[in-house]
Design a protein around this motif. Structure first.
Motif, PDB file in Angstrom:
ATOM      1  N   ASP A 149      -5.558  -7.427  -2.939  1.00 19.91           N
ATOM      2  CA  ASP A 149      -5.379  -7.835  -1.547  1.00 19.91           C
ATOM      3  C   ASP A 149      -4.791  -6.707  -0.713  1.00 19.91           C
ATOM      4  OD1 ASP A 149      -6.329 -10.335  -2.296  1.00 19.91           O
ATOM      5  OD2 ASP A 149      -4.359 -11.299  -2.255  1.00 19.91           O
ATOM      6  N   ALA A 150      -3.780  -6.024  -1.251  1.00 18.75           N
ATOM      7  CA  ALA A 150      -3.134  -4.930  -0.518  1.00 18.75           C
ATOM      8  C   ALA A 150      -4.107  -3.778  -0.291  1.00 18.75           C
ATOM      9  CB  ALA A 150      -1.902  -4.441  -1.286  1.00 18.75           C
ATOM     10  N   LEU A 151      -4.900  -3.460  -1.290  1.00 16.71           N
ATOM     11  CA  LEU A 151      -5.863  -2.368  -1.151  1.00 16.71           C
ATOM     12  C   LEU A 151      -6.950  -2.738  -0.144  1.00 16.71           C
ATOM     13  CD1 LEU A 151      -5.740   0.364  -2.566  1.00 16.71           C
ATOM     14  CD2 LEU A 151      -7.557  -0.421  -4.046  1.00 16.71           C
ATOM     15  N   GLN A 152      -7.411  -3.988  -0.194  1.00 16.07           N
ATOM     16  CA  GLN A 152      -8.432  -4.443   0.745  1.00 16.07           C
ATOM     17  C   GLN A 152      -7.883  -4.461   2.162  1.00 16.07           C
ATOM     18  OE1 GLN A 152     -11.674  -4.922   0.275  1.00 16.07           O
ATOM     19  NE2 GLN A 152     -11.800  -5.217   2.468  1.00 16.07           N
ATOM     20  N   GLN A 153      -6.658  -4.906   2.323  1.00 15.85           N
ATOM     21  CA  GLN A 153      -6.024  -4.919   3.652  1.00 15.85           C
ATOM     22  C   GLN A 153      -5.956  -3.499   4.203  1.00 15.85           C
ATOM     23  OE1 GLN A 153      -1.886  -6.006   3.662  1.00 15.85           O
ATOM     24  NE2 GLN A 153      -1.923  -6.548   5.819  1.00 15.85           N
ATOM     25  N   GLY A 154      -5.638  -2.554   3.360  1.00 15.21           N
ATOM     26  CA  GLY A 154      -5.584  -1.161   3.787  1.00 15.21           C
ATOM     27  C   GLY A 154      -6.945  -0.660   4.215  1.00 15.21           C
ATOM     28  N   ALA A 155      -7.995  -1.057   3.509  1.00 16.11           N
ATOM     29  CA  ALA A 155      -9.347  -0.630   3.870  1.00 16.11           C
ATOM     30  C   ALA A 155      -9.746  -1.204   5.216  1.00 16.11           C
ATOM     31  CB  ALA A 155     -10.337  -1.067   2.795  1.00 16.11           C
ATOM     32  N   THR A 156      -9.419  -2.452   5.458  1.00 19.88           N
ATOM     33  CA  THR A 156      -9.741  -3.099   6.734  1.00 19.88           C
ATOM     34  C   THR A 156      -9.001  -2.422   7.879  1.00 19.88           C
ATOM     35  OG1 THR A 156     -10.095  -5.185   5.592  1.00 19.88           O
ATOM     36  CG2 THR A 156      -9.716  -5.307   7.962  1.00 19.88           C
ATOM     37  N   GLN A 157      -7.734  -2.107   7.687  1.00 19.46           N
ATOM     38  CA  GLN A 157      -6.957  -1.442   8.734  1.00 19.46           C
ATOM     39  C   GLN A 157      -7.484  -0.044   9.002  1.00 19.46           C
ATOM     40  OE1 GLN A 157      -2.911  -1.792   7.380  1.00 19.46           O
ATOM     41  NE2 GLN A 157      -2.708  -3.855   8.185  1.00 19.46           N
ATOM     42  N   GLN A 158      -7.894   0.693   7.957  1.00 22.30           N
ATOM     43  CA  GLN A 158      -8.448   2.035   8.153  1.00 22.30           C
ATOM     44  C   GLN A 158      -9.753   1.965   8.932  1.00 22.30           C
ATOM     45  OE1 GLN A 158      -8.755   3.609   4.177  1.00 22.30           O
ATOM     46  NE2 GLN A 158      -6.753   4.581   4.294  1.00 22.30           N
ATOM     47  N   ARG A 184       0.853  -1.175   0.000  1.00 21.59           N
ATOM     48  CA  ARG A 184       0.000   0.000   0.000  1.00 21.59           C
ATOM     49  C   ARG A 184       0.893   1.229   0.000  1.00 21.59           C
ATOM     50  NH1 ARG A 184      -2.182   0.347   4.842  1.00 21.59           N
ATOM     51  NH2 ARG A 184      -0.972  -1.377   5.603  1.00 21.59           N
ATOM     52  N   LEU A 185       0.413   2.275  -0.624  1.00 18.17           N
ATOM     53  CA  LEU A 185       1.178   3.520  -0.672  1.00 18.17           C
ATOM     54  C   LEU A 185       0.647   4.493   0.372  1.00 18.17           C
ATOM     55  CD1 LEU A 185       1.338   4.076  -4.529  1.00 18.17           C
ATOM     56  CD2 LEU A 185       3.121   3.135  -3.049  1.00 18.17           C
ATOM     57  N   PRO A 186       1.551   5.144   1.087  1.00 18.07           N
ATOM     58  CA  PRO A 186       1.104   6.185   2.016  1.00 18.07           C
ATOM     59  C   PRO A 186       0.631   7.402   1.225  1.00 18.07           C
ATOM     60  CG  PRO A 186       3.499   6.102   1.960  1.00 18.07           C
ATOM     61  CD  PRO A 186       3.001   4.973   1.102  1.00 18.07           C
ATOM     62  N   LEU A 187      -0.336   8.083   1.797  1.00 19.12           N
ATOM     63  CA  LEU A 187      -0.842   9.313   1.180  1.00 19.12           C
ATOM     64  C   LEU A 187      -0.384  10.509   1.982  1.00 19.12           C
ATOM     65  CD1 LEU A 187      -4.478   8.189   0.390  1.00 19.12           C
ATOM     66  CD2 LEU A 187      -2.525   8.206  -1.158  1.00 19.12           C
ATOM     67  N   PRO A 214      -2.625   7.552 -16.538  1.00 17.65           N
ATOM     68  CA  PRO A 214      -2.694   8.954 -16.976  1.00 17.65           C
ATOM     69  C   PRO A 214      -4.054   9.605 -16.774  1.00 17.65           C
ATOM     70  CG  PRO A 214      -2.607   7.474 -18.867  1.00 17.65           C
ATOM     71  CD  PRO A 214      -2.370   6.636 -17.645  1.00 17.65           C
ATOM     72  N   ALA A 215      -5.125   8.829 -16.696  1.00 14.85           N
ATOM     73  CA  ALA A 215      -6.462   9.405 -16.553  1.00 14.85           C
ATOM     74  C   ALA A 215      -6.838   9.700 -15.106  1.00 14.85           C
ATOM     75  CB  ALA A 215      -7.505   8.464 -17.163  1.00 14.85           C
ATOM     76  N   VAL A 216      -5.977   9.313 -14.154  1.00 12.42           N
ATOM     77  CA  VAL A 216      -6.297   9.487 -12.736  1.00 12.42           C
ATOM     78  C   VAL A 216      -5.716  10.791 -12.215  1.00 12.42           C
ATOM     79  CG1 VAL A 216      -5.955   8.538 -10.418  1.00 12.42           C
ATOM     80  CG2 VAL A 216      -6.418   7.006 -12.334  1.00 12.42           C
ATOM     81  N   THR A 217      -6.536  11.540 -11.509  1.00 14.90           N
ATOM     82  CA  THR A 217      -6.083  12.750 -10.830  1.00 14.90           C
ATOM     83  C   THR A 217      -5.522  12.306  -9.484  1.00 14.90           C
ATOM     84  OG1 THR A 217      -7.879  13.954 -11.886  1.00 14.90           O
ATOM     85  CG2 THR A 217      -6.782  15.040 -10.029  1.00 14.90           C
ATOM     86  N   LEU A 218      -4.203  12.305  -9.346  1.00 15.53           N
ATOM     87  CA  LEU A 218      -3.566  11.711  -8.174  1.00 15.53           C
ATOM     88  C   LEU A 218      -3.911  12.395  -6.861  1.00 15.53           C
ATOM     89  CD1 LEU A 218      -0.070  10.693  -9.575  1.00 15.53           C
ATOM     90  CD2 LEU A 218      -2.109   9.273  -9.248  1.00 15.53           C
ATOM     91  N   ASN A 219      -4.245  13.672  -6.882  1.00 17.00           N
ATOM     92  CA  ASN A 219      -4.582  14.328  -5.614  1.00 17.00           C
ATOM     93  C   ASN A 219      -5.978  13.951  -5.116  1.00 17.00           C
ATOM     94  OD1 ASN A 219      -6.069  15.856  -7.397  1.00 17.00           O
ATOM     95  ND2 ASN A 219      -5.228  17.825  -6.754  1.00 17.00           N
ATOM     96  N   THR A 220      -6.719  13.142  -5.909  1.00 15.41           N
ATOM     97  CA  THR A 220      -8.024  12.651  -5.452  1.00 15.41           C
ATOM     98  C   THR A 220      -7.952  11.204  -4.970  1.00 15.41           C
ATOM     99  OG1 THR A 220      -8.764  11.843  -7.627  1.00 15.41           O
ATOM    100  CG2 THR A 220      -9.195  14.181  -7.089  1.00 15.41           C
ATOM    101  N   VAL A 221      -6.772  10.615  -4.972  1.00 15.28           N
ATOM    102  CA  VAL A 221      -6.608   9.221  -4.559  1.00 15.28           C
ATOM    103  C   VAL A 221      -6.839   9.092  -3.052  1.00 15.28           C
ATOM    104  CG1 VAL A 221      -4.923   7.347  -4.313  1.00 15.28           C
ATOM    105  CG2 VAL A 221      -5.063   8.622  -6.448  1.00 15.28           C
ATOM    106  N   THR A 222      -7.682   8.127  -2.676  1.00 10.74           N
ATOM    107  CA  THR A 222      -7.954   7.885  -1.261  1.00 10.74           C
ATOM    108  C   THR A 222      -7.252   6.631  -0.744  1.00 10.74           C
ATOM    109  OG1 THR A 222      -9.988   6.692  -1.809  1.00 10.74           O
ATOM    110  CG2 THR A 222     -10.180   9.062  -1.305  1.00 10.74           C
ATOM    111  N   ARG A 223      -6.941   5.706  -1.632  1.00  7.13           N
ATOM    112  CA  ARG A 223      -6.159   4.504  -1.297  1.00  7.13           C
ATOM    113  C   ARG A 223      -5.399   4.088  -2.535  1.00  7.13           C
ATOM    114  NH1 ARG A 223     -10.884   1.651   1.460  1.00  7.13           N
ATOM    115  NH2 ARG A 223     -10.997   0.595  -0.523  1.00  7.13           N
ATOM    116  N   ALA A 224      -4.209   3.532  -2.314  1.00  9.82           N
ATOM    117  CA  ALA A 224      -3.399   3.114  -3.456  1.00  9.82           C
ATOM    118  C   ALA A 224      -2.492   1.966  -3.069  1.00  9.82           C
ATOM    119  CB  ALA A 224      -2.552   4.296  -3.952  1.00  9.82           C
ATOM    120  N   ALA A 225      -2.228   1.107  -4.043  1.00 12.11           N
ATOM    121  CA  ALA A 225      -1.269   0.022  -3.887  1.00 12.11           C
ATOM    122  C   ALA A 225      -0.445  -0.028  -5.164  1.00 12.11           C
ATOM    123  CB  ALA A 225      -1.979  -1.310  -3.659  1.00 12.11           C
ATOM    124  N   ALA A 226       0.806  -0.411  -5.014  1.00 13.88           N
ATOM    125  CA  ALA A 226       1.685  -0.467  -6.176  1.00 13.88           C
ATOM    126  C   ALA A 226       2.504  -1.746  -6.148  1.00 13.88           C
ATOM    127  CB  ALA A 226       2.617   0.739  -6.205  1.00 13.88           C
TER     128      ALA A 226
END
Length: 100
Positions: free
Chosen positions: A79-88, A12-15, A30-42
């Motif tokens: 999985d990483a994004l879901q894990q982040g949602a559960t932890q939040q 997961r990426l820190p914001l 390219p179509a994503v506005t990065l300052n609107t990202v609420t969760r991310a995984a890479a």
């Protein structure tokens, strides 16, 4: 968690997203506005972002470089994004319980 190629790491990426990572994400998403990202995984291989999954204003967006598709990265990102949602959610519930 899915099985990944040995040199690939998914996390997961820190914001807010660090500028060097943001530059790589812009190439993949390219179509994503990065300052609107609420969760991310890479997915990283050799210090380079080869795949990403983000939740943003545009919705859930995933992109993986063509040479890396079909190697379990798609599921590992989910999985990483879901894990982040559960932890939040757990953190929010603990904070709410502490305020009562």
């Amino acid at each position: 968690m899915s099985s990944l190629p040995a040199r690939v790491r998914v996390s997961r990426l820190p914001l807010p997203i660090a500028p060097n990572v943001a530059a790589q994400l812009r190439r993949l998403l390219p179509a994503v506005t990065l300052n609107t990202v609420t969760r991310a995984a890479a997915a990283l291989a050799g210090g380079r972002v080869v795949g990403a999954l983000v939740l943003a204003q545009e919705g859930q967006v995933q992109s993986i470089e063509s040479g890396w598709r079909g190697r379990g990265i798609e599921q590992a990102l989910m999985d990483a994004l879901q894990q982040g949602a559960t932890q939040q959610q757990d953190t929010a519930e603990r904070q709410e319980a502490g305020q009562q």
